[in-house]
Write an enzyme that holds these catalytic residues in place. Structure first.
Site, PDB file in Angstrom:
ATOM      1  N   ASP A   1       0.802  -1.204  -0.012  1.00  0.00           N
ATOM      2  CA  ASP A   1      -0.054  -0.034   0.072  1.00  0.00           C
ATOM      3  C   ASP A   1       0.748   1.305   0.008  1.00  0.00           C
ATOM      4  O   ASP A   1       2.003   1.153   0.358  1.00  0.00           O
ATOM      5  CB  ASP A   1      -0.943  -0.221   1.354  1.00  0.00           C
ATOM      6  CG  ASP A   1      -2.158   0.639   1.142  1.00  0.00           C
ATOM      7  OD1 ASP A   1      -2.460   1.648   0.212  1.00  0.00           O
ATOM      8  OD2 ASP A   1      -3.168   0.327   1.810  1.00  0.00           O
TER       9      ASP A   1
ATOM     10  N   ASP B   1     -10.711   2.105  -3.497  1.00  0.00           N
ATOM     11  CA  ASP B   1     -11.572   1.808  -2.099  1.00  0.00           C
ATOM     12  C   ASP B   1     -12.979   1.541  -2.249  1.00  0.00           C
ATOM     13  O   ASP B   1     -13.872   1.097  -1.283  1.00  0.00           O
ATOM     14  CB  ASP B   1     -11.187   2.794  -0.845  1.00  0.00           C
ATOM     15  CG  ASP B   1      -9.762   2.446  -0.341  1.00  0.00           C
ATOM     16  OD1 ASP B   1      -9.216   1.171  -0.541  1.00  0.00           O
ATOM     17  OD2 ASP B   1      -9.168   3.236   0.334  1.00  0.00           O
TER      18      ASP B   1
HETATM   19  C1  GLA Z   1      -5.579   1.913   2.161  1.00  0.00           C
HETATM   20  C2  GLA Z   1      -6.127   0.869   1.204  1.00  0.00           C
HETATM   21  C3  GLA Z   1      -7.216  -0.079   1.746  1.00  0.00           C
HETATM   22  C4  GLA Z   1      -6.571  -0.644   3.226  1.00  0.00           C
HETATM   23  C5  GLA Z   1      -6.126   0.741   4.180  1.00  0.00           C
HETATM   24  C6  GLA Z   1      -5.358   0.285   5.376  1.00  0.00           C
HETATM   25  O1  GLA Z   1      -6.678   2.810   2.282  1.00  0.00           O
HETATM   26  O2  GLA Z   1      -6.776   1.445  -0.079  1.00  0.00           O
HETATM   27  O3  GLA Z   1      -7.529  -1.319   1.131  1.00  0.00           O
HETATM   28  O4  GLA Z   1      -5.822  -1.273   2.954  1.00  0.00           O
HETATM   29  O5  GLA Z   1      -5.369   1.534   3.376  1.00  0.00           O
HETATM   30  O6  GLA Z   1      -5.091   1.197   6.043  1.00  0.00           O
END
Ligand code: GLA
Length: 718
Positions: free
Chosen positions: A467, A537
């Site tokens: 990430d 997301d």
């Molecule tokens: C980001 C990612 C999510 C998740 C969060 C965790 O927003 O896109 O899928 O992994 O971080 O903090």
């Protein structure tokens, strides 16, 4: 094939459908043609000769402002956007590049950067003898896709230090005016929305100054004619293989022709090139299709799958994951995770991914990033009891990392505050309470590689979600001298590629998925390392029809990670049927992101059939041709069709967005089939000729479909 015609001093790069041609004129390079395949004719007649009395050029030569350039520079009469600019020690900005030589060689990797492979490369060497700068233009042609790539190497062959102030990967003047541009704009949870705008005289551009490719504007542009549609007309696509600040532009000149170009963003860019040093630019992929945007997208999909993504993942079955993020966020313990693992067992889900919160002091997003050791207070006994539970239940185990980040509240920051990117004397900007580590510094990269490697080496981990959750603001490094601070953004990308190279290729048995606050770093360079990327997301099925549609303009469905999540959806609060969520998530690398242990039995029971359906269509998702049939941006329907390369199989997914009353039926015309072949619909056994499906189409029973209902058809040639 790459040919040089001596009689006309012209290079022809061509395959069966496309020609890219440019010539050497008075030692300069003149762009001639990029489009449908043409003959090996003398193309000097293409010069427009349009200019004004105020234009200028060297005595006895044409004014470069009137003609199509292949390597536009500044200082000898071309007043449009240059591809490269530099200043010598005396401040001289004039560039005077002349042809030296060329050769044709098997394609080589761009040093330190991701790039395509498997083609044949033309290298053209140009020299500015006054400033001591040698520029090598690289063109790569592939036999099997209608794309070529360009990049360049800039080398200081003189004795003075030169400051590069622009180092784009390419520029060229399209011979045909392309009056409209399509880009992919967006934001968090609304990534890659197509935006089509008319070009105007002057410069239109998109860029990122975020040191990432960004969710706001993807490093992709399509140039189209006014009447170009999804299935017809010319489309020139530009996709930059780059993850840092970039710029792409289109400039309509006084002669009506459109110059396109771009590469590393020259905003705040300044690169010191000492004698004998070379700067390599990122690669750009240029695609041409006469079959509209759909044709252009299929070229990009094939190019990325055949010539960029790690071959062993192309066409291979992907893990179907259950991710705990939306199920628990940071609030989990061993028991909650066991419940999810147990409920997933036997459903066809094959990998459990433990998301954010397993390390350091990480109970919310205020602390812990950078401390890559297991939080045993939260997970008693460490990761192994969870991994063992997965294995006992027949699942593999995956883990979340955010390797490039650090929270000020972390042991890592307390030990090395200077490793967090900051500018001397300035307050730190906040972004999700975290800072970005300075990847331009080798010791920082070594720490990251060491810390992540320790976890991967000491546990049975099959999958990593990588990430990246904030943009870089204080663009400054303590590791660089004052006169090299303008190199920061590109050096960050090189640092990122270095750690990816060491971790991804150092652990070849681990499957890596990219992610960046949803889909904020969805670019070909990331795809080179991670064969799939978390698309957004926003996992609401309707929002996803738009996001996945936009993303598919450039990226194959195999690159898009798509999960079934809970309703009401956490991002939109929308309620859609579980079947709809699965059907839309099947148009990518599918998975689940909800608390399966809380699902009603009748819902949980649907998962095995959903995954079986997915596995039955997975090869089409991974390798098939995409036909976008109905757009969720301008209709009440969304429909994608996937067709196998041999045209023996096709899968259609349709979503009816909102129910209206007593409205007209709609026909959904398919594409890409064999007209004379007969296709049978799996399930109801109905048979149609390919010609019928492509001309008459399928009947969409709009009157009986409710809000967000999906229909799928799977056809097999008999
Ligand atoms: C980001 C990612 C999510 C998740 C969060 C965790 O927003 O896109 O899928 O992994 O971080 O903090």
């Amino acid at each position: 094939m790459i040919t040089f015609l001596k009689e006309t001093n012209t290079f022809f790069l061509e395959n069966e459908r496309v020609t890219y041609a440019f010539g050497i004129r008075n030692g300069e390079l003149e762009h001639l043609w990029f489009g449908a395949k043409i003959g090996h004719d003398d193309l000097t007649y293409l010069r427009t000769g349009i200019g004004s009395g105020c234009d200028a050029g060297l005595p006895g030569r044409y004014s470069p402002n009137h003609h199509s350039q292949e390597l536009p520079v500044y200082g000898q009469g071309d007043f449009r956007e240059p591809m490269l600019t530099w200043r010598g020690e005396n401040g001289d900005l004039c560039a005077e590049l002349r042809y030296v030589s060329h050769r044709i060689v098997p394609q080589q990797k761009t040093p330190g950067m991701p790039s395509t492979f498997g083609g044949e490369t033309l290298e053209v060497v140009m020299l500015d003898a006054i400033q001591g700068i040698e520029v090598t233009l690289l063109y790569t042609l592939f036999d099997d896709v209608d794309a070529i790539t360009r990049s360049c190497r800039i080398r200081n062959v003189g004795e003075q230090t030169v400051r590069l102030t622009r180092a784009y990967s390419f520029a060229l003047d399209l011979t045909v005016a392309a009056p409209e541009a399509i880009s992919l704009q967006g934001a968090w949870a609304r990534e890659r929305t197509p935006e089509r705008v008319p070009l105007h005289h002057g410069v239109w551009s998109i860029d990122s100054k975020r040191v990432t490719s960004s969710s706001q504007l993807n490093p992709f542009v399509a140039l189209v004619e006014k009447d170009t549609t999804e299935n017809a007309g010319s489309a020139w696509g530009v996709s930059l293989v780059y993850s840092s600040s970039y710029r792409l532009f289109a400039e309509v000149g006084p002669n009506g022709r459109t110059r396109i170009g771009g590469g590393i963003n020259d905003f705040a860019f300044d690169w010191t090139l000492c004698p004998e040093e070379t700067l390599a630019t990122p690669e750009v992929i240029l695609a041409y299709s006469a079959e509209g945007l759909g044709g252009m997208s299929r070229i990009f999909h094939d190019t990325l799958r055949r010539h960029l993504i790690t071959p062993r993942y192309v066409g291979a079955s992907r893990p179907v994951v259950i991710n705990n993020w939306e199920a628990t966020y940071f609030h989990f313990d061993k028991e909650k995770l066991f419940a999810i693992i147990d409920a997933s067992a036997g459903t066809g889900i094959d990998t459990f991914v433990l998301d954010d919160g397993w390390f350091g002091k990480r109970d919310d997003d205020h602390s812990g990033l950078g401390d890559w050791f297991v939080n045993t207070q939260k997970l008693e006994g460490g990761l192994n009891p969870i991994i063992d539970r997965c294995h006992e239940r027949g699942l593999k185990f995956g883990l979340w990392f955010e390797p490039e980040m650090v929270n000020p509240d972390s042991d890592l920051y307390r030990a090395h505050p200077d490793w967090a990117i900051h500018a001397p004397g300035h307050a730190l900007c906040e972004g999700r309470n975290q800072c970005v580590l300075d990847l331009t510094r080798p010791e920082v990269r070594d720490y990251i590689v060491g810390a992540v490697s320790d976890i991967l080496s000491n546990h049975e981990i099959d999958y990593v979600k990588w990430d990246y959750n904030r943009n870089i603001t204080e663009v400054y490094s303590e590791g660089l001298p004052a006169d090299r601070q303008g190199e920061f953004a590109h050096r960050y990308a090189l640092g990122l590629y270095d750690i990816c190279e060491r971790l991804v290729f150092g652990f070849p048995n681990v499957f890596f998925e990219g992610c960046a606050s949803g889909g904020a770093r969805f670019d070909p360079a990331i795809l080179y390392y991670f064969p799939q990327i978390w698309t957004s997301d926003n996992s609401d099925a309707y929002a996803r029809t738009q996001i996945q549609w936009g993303t598919s303009l450039c990226y194959p469905l195999s690159a898009m990670s798509c999960h079934v999540s809970v309703c009401p959806n956490h991002q939109t609060r929308r309620i859609t049927p579980l079947k709809t969520r699965a059907d839309i998530a099947h148009l990518g690398a599918t998975g689940y992101e909800l608390n399966v242990s809380h699902m009603k039995p009748e819902e949980l029971e649907q998962i095995p059939a959903q995954i079986a359906d997915y596995r039955a269509m997975e090869q089409l998702v991974m390798e098939g041709d995409l036909w976008r049939l109905a757009s969720p941006f301008d209709s009440n329907l969304f429909a994608f069709e996937l067709v196998s390369k041999d045209k023996s199989e096709a899968h259609v997914t349709l979503m009816h967005v909102l129910r209206t009353s007593n409205n007209a039926v709609e026909m959904l015309r398919l594409g890409g089939l064999e007209p004379d072949a007969v296709y049978e619909c799996v399930g109801d056994g109905a048979r149609y000729h390919g010609s019928t499906l492509m001309n008459v189409g399928l009947l969409v029973p709009t009157n009986r479909l409710v809000d967000f209902e999906t229909l799928v058809w799977h056809f097999k040639k008999i």
